[in-house]
Design a protein around this motif. Structure first.
Motif: not given
Length: 201
Positions: A1-27
């Motif tokens: 159950m915990v691993r499923c939560l990590d994968l599902i929520v983690g994938a959603v978070i990754f997609i949402i924050v990817l543009p932010i991460m790219l901007m931080i990397a450039v900065a």
């Protein structure tokens, strides 16, 4: 159950924050010399180690700067020995200070979650030096019986305001009482703490 939560929520978070991460990397690349990511071996479940990803928030010669600062300032050395953190850390860059206050420096750990090396919620992923001399510390060792988390009970209970002993006591309590309900509560509280920037440095 915990691993499923990590994968599902983690994938959603990754997609949402990817543009932010790219901007931080450039900065980071623009603001100071050195790599974008800081990769450090951390303690994981069962005492194993794994490469933990964070955005670099320090100068490229951080270890040298720390050694010199501690050797020249007894008060700073005592603070380091008590917390393994420094409120006025000479190693941190101006951009790094902002990333730490907002916890944005920890966004790359979502990669560790997707790889199965961390969970969304769990004890802190401890640097190897924090494990030195803790072999007989039952509370510390209890925290190593589960995967470390991007966030956890200590992060929503004072964060850097807590000393080392208080943090491992909280993490031991978490391990003994962990549940899906507790994890969801910690995730919600984490959002509030991050927005306030409470206890981060």
């Amino acid at each position: 159950m915990v691993r499923c939560l990590d994968l599902i929520v983690g994938a959603v978070i990754f997609i949402i924050v990817l543009p932010i991460m790219l901007m931080i990397a450039v900065a980071i690349r623009i603001s100071s010399p050195g790599p974008v990511f800081f990769v450090q071996k951390r303690l994981s479940q069962g005492g194993r180690t794994f490469p933990c990803f964070k955005f670099r928030t320090m100068v490229h010669n951080a270890e040298e700067v720390l050694r010199e600062a501690l050797s020249n300032d007894a008060r700073m050395k005592a603070e380091w020995e008590n917390h393994f953190k420094l409120k006025s850390d000479p190693r941190i860059t101006p951009l790094g200070r902002f990333l730490r206050t907002t916890s944005l420096d920890e966004l790359p750990q979502i990669i560790n979650v997707l790889k199965g090396e961390m969970s969304l919620v769990g004890p802190r992923a401890r640097p190897l030096y924090e494990g030195e001399g803790q072999e007989d510390n039952s509370l510390f060792q209890l925290g190593l019986t589960v995967k470390p988390g991007m966030t956890g009970l200590w992060q929503v209970s004072g964060r850097s305001k807590l000393n080392f002993t208080q943090r491992i006591e909280l993490e031991a309590w978490y391990v003994q009482n962990r549940s899906l309900r507790l994890d969801l509560m910690i995730l919600l509280k984490t959002a509030v703490v991050v927005i306030k920037g409470d206890g981060a440095y």
